[in-house]
Scaffold this active site. Structure first.
Site, mmCIF file in Angstrom:
data_model
loop_
_atom_site.group_PDB
_atom_site.id
_atom_site.type_symbol
_atom_site.label_atom_id
_atom_site.label_comp_id
_atom_site.label_asym_id
_atom_site.label_seq_id
_atom_site.Cartn_x
_atom_site.Cartn_y
_atom_site.Cartn_z
ATOM 1 N N ASP A 49 1.251 5.999 -8.190
ATOM 2 C CA ASP A 49 1.001 7.198 -7.402
ATOM 3 C C ASP A 49 -0.479 7.577 -7.453
ATOM 4 O O ASP A 49 -0.921 8.487 -6.749
ATOM 5 C CB ASP A 49 1.897 8.356 -7.833
ATOM 6 C CG ASP A 49 1.805 8.680 -9.312
ATOM 7 O OD1 ASP A 49 0.949 8.097 -10.004
ATOM 8 O OD2 ASP A 49 2.602 9.525 -9.776
ATOM 9 N N SER A 50 -1.257 6.825 -8.240
ATOM 10 C CA SER A 50 -2.719 6.951 -8.203
ATOM 11 C C SER A 50 -3.259 6.620 -6.817
ATOM 12 O O SER A 50 -4.404 6.963 -6.494
ATOM 13 C CB SER A 50 -3.364 6.026 -9.238
ATOM 14 O OG SER A 50 -2.959 4.680 -9.034
ATOM 15 N N ASP A 88 5.858 3.293 -8.796
ATOM 16 C CA ASP A 88 5.953 4.648 -9.336
ATOM 17 C C ASP A 88 6.910 5.480 -8.493
ATOM 18 O O ASP A 88 6.916 5.373 -7.263
ATOM 19 C CB ASP A 88 4.589 5.339 -9.289
ATOM 20 C CG ASP A 88 3.784 5.151 -10.557
ATOM 21 O OD1 ASP A 88 4.305 4.557 -11.521
ATOM 22 O OD2 ASP A 88 2.627 5.604 -10.586
ATOM 23 N N LYS A 118 8.869 3.039 -12.227
ATOM 24 C CA LYS A 118 8.233 3.736 -13.350
ATOM 25 C C LYS A 118 8.373 5.241 -13.162
ATOM 26 O O LYS A 118 8.063 5.766 -12.096
ATOM 27 C CB LYS A 118 6.762 3.353 -13.480
ATOM 28 C CG LYS A 118 6.048 4.067 -14.644
ATOM 29 C CD LYS A 118 4.672 3.476 -14.905
ATOM 30 C CE LYS A 118 3.647 3.899 -13.874
ATOM 31 N NZ LYS A 118 3.361 5.372 -13.913
ATOM 32 N N GLU A 120 7.601 9.114 -15.073
ATOM 33 C CA GLU A 120 6.849 9.842 -16.091
ATOM 34 C C GLU A 120 7.722 10.931 -16.706
ATOM 35 O O GLU A 120 8.427 11.643 -15.996
ATOM 36 C CB GLU A 120 5.609 10.502 -15.480
ATOM 37 C CG GLU A 120 4.564 9.536 -14.977
ATOM 38 C CD GLU A 120 3.340 10.251 -14.438
ATOM 39 O OE1 GLU A 120 3.099 11.410 -14.831
ATOM 40 O OE2 GLU A 120 2.623 9.652 -13.616
ATOM 41 N N GLU A 187 -0.209 5.851 -21.814
ATOM 42 C CA GLU A 187 -1.501 6.187 -21.209
ATOM 43 C C GLU A 187 -2.242 7.227 -22.037
ATOM 44 O O GLU A 187 -1.680 8.257 -22.418
ATOM 45 C CB GLU A 187 -1.327 6.716 -19.781
ATOM 46 C CG GLU A 187 -2.666 7.093 -19.150
ATOM 47 C CD GLU A 187 -2.602 7.425 -17.674
ATOM 48 O OE1 GLU A 187 -3.660 7.749 -17.096
ATOM 49 O OE2 GLU A 187 -1.503 7.357 -17.090
#
EC number: 2.1.2.11
Length: 275
Positions: A49-50, A88, A118, A120, A187
């Site tokens: 999502d970066s 993500d 992925k 978070e 991270e």
């Protein structure tokens, strides 16, 4: 398993089996062209999502939609042949309930062909991870510095620097492992903590600003290429200055157009060549 010896796309079980045998290599991509270039050299490609920041110029990863993740993941799957592809899940697409998470995760996997997702979150997310895994969705759990929690964390800051913070992150790791996550992405966590988690985890740990002891490493490709902007995280090593090359090429093109050096007849169609 080296990417140079593979003839088929790496699977999640094969990725897990690399722990303790070979370091895992990953980079981010969001276009088919970039995926094609890195495919021979990486073990998995992450559609992060970066992309919201490096691809769209937004100020955080929070402004990334499910439709955008699906579109970019489809492009990466189409452009790659050997690497495992992991996407993500964007902010707001899985936090409400395990049922919401399953609906959206299933849609991403069905529409893109990616191998895993992925998510978070700390130990509060573990029940959702377990719910997904029990229904056939492989999950990589992202802990430590979590960009989707940037407002709660007060910015992009290293995590686990004191004993209490480290204890909580270690608990997050254990909860996700118990829930069935096939990998942990660590991270921006203190190096000794990342090393300790990598030691006790039976599943691969992937570091980004974590520790050389992690089972693998990932970087945002734009940072690696020098395209990430003036503020580069401490954990980034720049392997090329692609920004300078692009600027030089654009400058040369502009100069040749203005000087009428481009295009020439050799670049045109229907031109009769003199004998």
């Amino acid at each position: 398993m080296s990417s140079h010896t593979r003839t088929q796309r790496l699977s999640v079980p094969q990725l897990v089996a690399m722990k303790g045998r070979q370091k895992i290599v990953s980079l981010t991509a969001y276009t088919s062209h970039m995926a094609r270039l890195m495919d021979p050299f990486v073990d998995f490609i992450l559609i992060g999502d970066s992309t919201a920041m490096v691809g769209y110029g937004r100020t955080s990863t929070l402004d990334m939609s499910l439709a955008e993740i699906i579109a970019h993941t489809r492009a990466v799957v189409a452009g790659s042949r050997l690497a495992c592809v992991i996407a993500d899940m964007p902010f707001g697409s899985y936090q409400e309930s395990p049922q919401q998470a399953y609906r959206n995760c299933a849609e991403v996997m069905a529409r893109t062909g990616c191998a895993a997702l992925k998510l978070e979150g700390g130990r509060a997310l573990a029940p959702t991870v377990e719910f997904l895994v029990q229904r056939g969705i492989p999950v990589m759990a992202h802990i430590g510095l979590m960009p989707q929690f940037v407002n709660q964390m007060g910015g992009f800051k290293a995590q686990g620097l004191d004993s209490e913070a480290a204890r909580k992150i270690e608990e997050d790791a254990r909860a996700h492992l118990e829930a069935g996550a096939f990998s942990l992405l660590l991270e921006g966590v203190a190096e000794p903590l990342a090393r300790r988690i990598s030691d006790f985890s039976p599943m691969p740990t992937i570091g980004i600003g974590a520790s050389p002891a992690c089972d693998g490493q990932v970087l945002v490709t734009e940072d690696l290429l020098g395209l990430g902007g003036p503020q580069v995280p401490r954990f980034v090593k720049q392997y090329a200055d692609a920004g300078a090359l692009i600027s030089q090429a654009c400058e040369r093109f502009a100069a040749e157009v203005r000087e009428q050096a481009f295009p020439q007849l050799q670049h045109c169609y229907g031109v009769v060549q003199e004998a």
